[in-house]
Scaffold this active site. Structure first.
Site, PDB file in Angstrom:
ATOM      1  CB  SER A 153      -0.978   0.000   1.180  1.00  0.00           C
ATOM      2  OG  SER A 153      -0.318  -0.280   2.388  1.00  0.00           O
ATOM      3  CG  HIS A 193      -0.792  -5.285   1.825  1.00  0.00           C
ATOM      4  ND1 HIS A 193      -0.092  -5.161   2.997  1.00  0.00           N
ATOM      5  CD2 HIS A 193      -0.840  -4.016   1.313  1.00  0.00           C
ATOM      6  CE1 HIS A 193       0.266  -3.896   3.179  1.00  0.00           C
ATOM      7  NE2 HIS A 193      -0.200  -3.176   2.177  1.00  0.00           N
ATOM      8  CG  HIS A 236       6.093  -9.097   7.899  1.00  0.00           C
ATOM      9  ND1 HIS A 236       7.032  -8.248   7.387  1.00  0.00           N
ATOM     10  CD2 HIS A 236       4.957  -8.373   8.033  1.00  0.00           C
ATOM     11  CE1 HIS A 236       6.480  -7.042   7.234  1.00  0.00           C
ATOM     12  NE2 HIS A 236       5.220  -7.102   7.623  1.00  0.00           N
ATOM     13  NE  ARG A 258       2.487  -3.877  12.361  1.00  0.00           N
ATOM     14  CZ  ARG A 258       2.359  -3.975  11.038  1.00  0.00           C
ATOM     15  NH1 ARG A 258       1.834  -2.973  10.350  1.00  0.00           N
ATOM     16  NH2 ARG A 258       2.746  -5.057  10.405  1.00  0.00           N
ATOM     17  CG  ASP A 290      -3.290  -8.324   8.610  1.00  0.00           C
ATOM     18  OD1 ASP A 290      -3.814  -7.271   8.995  1.00  0.00           O
ATOM     19  OD2 ASP A 290      -2.600  -8.412   7.579  1.00  0.00           O
TER      20      ASP A 290
HETATM   21  N1  NMX Z   1       1.443 -19.854   5.395  1.00  0.00           N
HETATM   22  C1  NMX Z   1       1.902 -20.698   4.461  1.00  0.00           C
HETATM   23  N2  NMX Z   1       2.977 -20.466   3.700  1.00  0.00           N
HETATM   24  C2  NMX Z   1       3.644 -19.338   3.920  1.00  0.00           C
HETATM   25  C3  NMX Z   1       3.247 -18.413   4.900  1.00  0.00           C
HETATM   26  C4  NMX Z   1       2.087 -18.695   5.654  1.00  0.00           C
HETATM   27  N3  NMX Z   1       1.599 -17.850   6.566  1.00  0.00           N
HETATM   28  N4  NMX Z   1       4.118 -17.364   4.887  1.00  0.00           N
HETATM   29  C5  NMX Z   1       5.013 -17.643   3.924  1.00  0.00           C
HETATM   30  N5  NMX Z   1       4.730 -18.828   3.323  1.00  0.00           N
HETATM   31  C6  NMX Z   1       5.400 -19.453   2.198  1.00  0.00           C
HETATM   32  C7  NMX Z   1       5.342 -18.527   0.989  1.00  0.00           C
HETATM   33  O1  NMX Z   1       4.078 -18.612   0.338  1.00  0.00           O
HETATM   34  C8  NMX Z   1       6.508 -19.020   0.177  1.00  0.00           C
HETATM   35  O2  NMX Z   1       6.109 -20.228  -0.458  1.00  0.00           O
HETATM   36  P1  NMX Z   1       6.581 -20.562  -1.995  1.00  0.00           P
HETATM   37  O3  NMX Z   1       8.061 -20.538  -1.943  1.00  0.00           O
HETATM   38  O4  NMX Z   1       5.991 -21.902  -2.228  1.00  0.00           O
HETATM   39  O5  NMX Z   1       5.989 -19.469  -2.839  1.00  0.00           O
HETATM   40  C9  NMX Z   1       7.531 -19.396   1.253  1.00  0.00           C
HETATM   41  O6  NMX Z   1       6.786 -19.598   2.464  1.00  0.00           O
HETATM   42  C10 NMX Z   1       8.572 -18.331   1.513  1.00  0.00           C
HETATM   43  O7  NMX Z   1       7.895 -17.106   1.767  1.00  0.00           O
HETATM   44  P2  NMX Z   1       8.554 -16.007   2.738  1.00  0.00           P
HETATM   45  O8  NMX Z   1       9.809 -15.555   2.116  1.00  0.00           O
HETATM   46  O9  NMX Z   1       8.606 -16.514   4.122  1.00  0.00           O
HETATM   47  O10 NMX Z   1       7.427 -14.862   2.730  1.00  0.00           O
HETATM   48  P3  NMX Z   1       7.222 -13.700   1.668  1.00  0.00           P
HETATM   49  O11 NMX Z   1       8.108 -12.561   2.049  1.00  0.00           O
HETATM   50  O12 NMX Z   1       7.327 -14.191   0.270  1.00  0.00           O
HETATM   51  O13 NMX Z   1       5.693 -13.324   1.918  1.00  0.00           O
HETATM   52  C11 NMX Z   1       3.775 -12.887   3.237  1.00  0.00           C
HETATM   53  C12 NMX Z   1       5.275 -12.608   3.072  1.00  0.00           C
HETATM   54  C13 NMX Z   1       3.251 -11.979   4.342  1.00  0.00           C
HETATM   55  C14 NMX Z   1       3.058 -12.509   1.921  1.00  0.00           C
HETATM   56  C15 NMX Z   1       3.556 -14.371   3.575  1.00  0.00           C
HETATM   57  O14 NMX Z   1       4.170 -14.658   4.808  1.00  0.00           O
HETATM   58  C16 NMX Z   1       2.087 -14.760   3.633  1.00  0.00           C
HETATM   59  O15 NMX Z   1       1.509 -15.074   2.578  1.00  0.00           O
HETATM   60  N6  NMX Z   1       1.463 -14.733   4.847  1.00  0.00           N
HETATM   61  C17 NMX Z   1       0.042 -14.994   4.990  1.00  0.00           C
HETATM   62  C18 NMX Z   1      -0.749 -13.783   4.544  1.00  0.00           C
HETATM   63  C19 NMX Z   1      -0.623 -12.634   5.511  1.00  0.00           C
HETATM   64  O16 NMX Z   1      -0.706 -12.791   6.727  1.00  0.00           O
HETATM   65  N7  NMX Z   1      -0.432 -11.419   4.965  1.00  0.00           N
HETATM   66  C20 NMX Z   1      -0.431 -10.200   5.787  1.00  0.00           C
HETATM   67  C21 NMX Z   1       0.934  -9.527   5.898  1.00  0.00           C
HETATM   68  C22 NMX Z   1       0.831  -8.312   6.788  1.00  0.00           C
HETATM   69  N8  NMX Z   1      -0.004  -7.254   6.196  1.00  0.00           N
HETATM   70  O17 NMX Z   1      -0.852  -6.737   6.841  1.00  0.00           O
HETATM   71  O18 NMX Z   1       0.189  -6.905   5.033  1.00  0.00           O
HETATM   72  C1  MLT Z   2       2.098  -3.640   6.555  1.00  0.00           C
HETATM   73  O1  MLT Z   2       1.712  -3.153   7.631  1.00  0.00           O
HETATM   74  O2  MLT Z   2       2.140  -2.977   5.518  1.00  0.00           O
HETATM   75  C2  MLT Z   2       2.392  -5.100   6.508  1.00  0.00           C
HETATM   76  O3  MLT Z   2       2.926  -5.568   7.694  1.00  0.00           O
HETATM   77  C3  MLT Z   2       3.123  -5.539   5.282  1.00  0.00           C
HETATM   78  C4  MLT Z   2       4.546  -5.136   5.124  1.00  0.00           C
HETATM   79  O4  MLT Z   2       5.136  -4.380   5.883  1.00  0.00           O
HETATM   80  O5  MLT Z   2       5.150  -5.650   4.142  1.00  0.00           O
END
Ligand code: NMX
Ligand code: MLT
Length: 435
Positions: A241, A271, A317, A326, A372
Site C-alpha cells: 500500500s 496484504h 512477513h 503491533r 493481521d
Molecule cells: N502460510 C503458508 N505459507 C507461507 C506463509 C504462511 N503464513 N508465509 C510464507 N509462506 C510461504 C510462501 O508462500 C513461500 O512459499 P513458496 O516458496 O511456495 O511461494 C515461502 O513460504 C517463503 O515465503 P517467505 O519468504 O517466508 O514470505 P514472503 O516474504 O514471500 O511473503 C507474506 C510474506 C506476508 C506474503 C507471507 O508470509 C504470507 O503469505 N502470509 C500470509 C498472509 C498474511 O498474513 N499477509 C499479511 C501480511 C501483513 N499485512 O498486513 O500486510
Molecule cells: C504492513 O503493515 O504494511 C504489513 O505488515 C506488510 C509489510 O510491511 O510488508
C-alpha cells in the site's frame, strides 16, 4: 496551521542534508542485487527512502524513532483515555516530534474543520450494487474526492516546484479528515440499512468512527479504535500500500489518485485483506470442531490448510523475523478486555501452535504472527462482525502513513519512480558470465 509551520521550519535543513549526501556521496554503493531478488519480489533491496518509519526485522516498526510501546506511552491522550489520540500520531509522523496534548488537539481540530464529504461522493457509492466489496467502495470514495484536489488545481495554475508540498499537505489533511466519515458511511450503507450519521464534533477522530457505526456508547471500543488506527498507520515504504501510493504520487498524481491506488493494493489477501481472511480461518476452526479445539486438532487443521495449497493468514512477513509488536500490543489489549472470549482464546492457542507448524514446513522465513493475526478477533468481540469490512479499517489508518510520506516526498523533491527491467535472457547471460 501548525503542521505547515513545523514542516516549513525543518525543510531547508532536510533539503540541504539530502542534497549534500547525493552530491558528495551519490556514487557510494548502498546495496547489491542478485538474480534471486529480482525474480523474488525485490525482497530486501534497499531502493526507497523514508524518515517517517523503519521496520527492523527483529524489533519491528519505529514511527520516527519510537517503538510501539514508546508511542503508546508517550503520545498525548485525552482526559480519561488510555490510548493516545490519532491526531498526535499524525503530528509525529509529519513533524518528527512527540506533540503536546495541545498540538495533538490542533490536528484533531483541523480534521473537524475538513471532515464533510460532498453529497455526490455518497451518491456514487449508493449507486454501486449491494454486494460490492467495502474496499472497492472505499477506494472509489477516495477517488471520487479527487475532484477537490488542491494540488491538481494549483498544478494546473502553474505552481512552482518548490511549493508542491504545500497543497499536498492540504490534500492530505482534507483526505485524512474524511476517512472515519467515509468508512462509517460505507459500513452503514452495507450493514445498517443506509443509516446516515454525521460525525460528532465533541469526539476525537478515532472515537468518531466508533460513534458513527453505532458504537458511541462503548468506551472500550472507542479505545480499540484509537489503538487500531495508530498501529496500522505506517510500516516503512516497501509494503504494497505504501509503495503503490508512493509510486503513483511520484508521477505528480495527487493524493487522491495515489491513495486510491494504495488502497487497491491493501485490498489484496497477501496484504491488508489478510485480517479478513484470518478471522474467517479462526471461525472455520470453531465451525469444523463445533467446540474449542485441542492443540492437536488445531495443528491438524493447520496442516489441512497448508496441504490444500493455502497460506495460514496472519502469519509470516516479508521483513519481520519476530512476532510483530503491533500483534503484541493488540494481544495485551485483548488480555485486558476480553480474556475469556472464545475467538480471542483461539488466537492465543493459534500463537502456541502455528509457529511450530510453519517452522516444520521448512520454507517460511518468518513463522510468527503479523498485525493481521489478531485484529479481526478484537473487532469481532465488540460486535463488528462483518469481516469483509476489516480491511477498510486498516485503510483508514494506513492513509495517515502514506499521506505523511507523500508530503515529505514532495517536500524533498523525490523524482518519478522508474526502475529498470531486464529480460530473462539478459539475466541468463549475466549468470553465465558469473560462471
Ligand atoms: N502460510 C503458508 N505459507 C507461507 C506463509 C504462511 N503464513 N508465509 C510464507 N509462506 C510461504 C510462501 O508462500 C513461500 O512459499 P513458496 O516458496 O511456495 O511461494 C515461502 O513460504 C517463503 O515465503 P517467505 O519468504 O517466508 O514470505 P514472503 O516474504 O514471500 O511473503 C507474506 C510474506 C506476508 C506474503 C507471507 O508470509 C504470507 O503469505 N502470509 C500470509 C498472509 C498474511 O498474513 N499477509 C499479511 C501480511 C501483513 N499485512 O498486513 O500486510
Ligand atoms: C504492513 O503493515 O504494511 C504489513 O505488515 C506488510 C509489510 O510491511 O510488508
Amino acid at each position: 496551521m501548525i503542521l505547515k509551520e513545523k514542516i516549513a521550519a525543518q525543510l531547508p535543513a532536510w533539503q540541504e542534508r539530502v542534497k549534500k549526501l547525493v552530491k558528495e556521496k551519490g556514487t557510494v554503493k548502498a546495496d547489491e542485487v542478485d538474480i534471486g531478488q529480482i525474480y523474488g519480489g525485490m525482497r530486501d533491496i534497499k531502493s526507497l527512502v523514508t524518515d517517517i518509519s523503519y521496520v527492523d526485522p527483529n524489533e519491528g516498526i519505529r514511527f520516527r524513532q519510537f517503538t510501539i510501546p514508546e508511542i503508546l506511552e508517550k503520545l498525548p491522550k485525552a482526559k480519561g483515555d488510555n490510548i493516545p489520540l490519532a491526531g498526535g500520531l499524525y503530528y509525529l509522523l509529519l513533524v518528527g516530534e512527540i506533540p503536546t496534548l495541545e498540538q495533538a488537539l490542533a490536528v484533531e481540530n483541523e480534521w473537524k474543520s475538513r471532515w464533510d464529504i460532498p453529497e455526490y461522493v455518497f451518491n456514487v457509492l449508493k449507486a454501486m450494487p449491494a454486494d460490492t466489496h467495502p474496499m472497492t467502495l472505499f477506494s472509489q470514495g477516495i477517488l471520487a474526492l479527487q475532484r477537490d484536489s488542491v494540488f491538481a488545481k494549483r498544478y494546473a495554475e502553474g505552481m512552482p516546484k518548490v511549493q508542491y508540498w504545500e497543497p499536498t499537505l492540504e490534500d492530505s489533511l482534507n483526505l485524512t479528515a474524511k476517512m472515519p466519515n467515509l468508512a462509517a458511511f460505507i459500513y452503514n450503507l452495507k450493514y445498517r440499512g443506509g443509516k446516515f450519521v454525521k460525525p460528532d464534533p465533541n469526539l476525537d477522530w478515532s472515537a468518531n468512527f466508533a460513534y458513527m457505526i453505532g458504537k458511541g456508547d462503548d468506551k472500550d471500543y472507542k479505545e480499540l479504535c484509537r489503538l487500531y488506527f495508530i498501529l496500522h498507520s505506517d510500516h516503512e515504504s516497501g509494503n504494497v500500500s505504501a509503495h503503490a501510493t508512493h509510486l503513483v504520487a511520484s508521477a505528480l498524481s495527487d493524493i487522491y489518485y495515489a491513495c486510491s491506488a494504495g488502497m487497491n493494493g491493501l485490498a489484496g489477501p497477501l496484504h491488508g485483506l489478510a485480517n479478513q481472511e484470518c478471522l474467517g480461518w479462526l471461525l472455520e476452526v470453531l465451525k469444523q470442531f463445533k467446540k474449542f479445539p485441542s492443540k492437536e486438532e488445531l495443528e491438524k487443521f493447520a496442516w489441512d490448510t497448508l496441504n490444500a495449497g493455502k497460506v495460514i493468514p496472519g502469519y509470516g512477513h516479508a521483513v519481520l523475523r519476530k512476532p510483530d509488536p503491533r500483534y503484541i500490543a493488540q494481544m495485551e489489549f485483548g488480555k485486558k478486555h476480553m480474556p475469556d472470549d472464545e475467538v480471542f482464546k483461539l488466537v492465543v492457542l493459534v500463537y502456541e501452535v502455528i509457529p511450530g507448524v510453519l517452522t516444520q514446513l521448512g520454507k517460511v522465513k518468518n513463522p510468527w504472527p503479523n498485525v493481521d493475526a489478531i485484529s479481526g478477533s478484537l473487532q469481532y468481540h465488540y460486535g463488528v462482525r462483518e469481516f469483509d469490512f476489516y480491511t477498510v479499517m486498516f485503510g483508514i489508518s494506513r492513509i495517515l502513513g502514506v499521506t505523511a510520506n507523500a508530503v515529505w516526498a514532495r517536500a524533498l523533491g523525490q523524482p518519478i519512480e522508474r526502475p529498470k527491467s531486464v529480460t530473462t535472457a539478459m539475466l541468463e547471460e549475466t549468470a553465465a558470465k558469473a560462471g
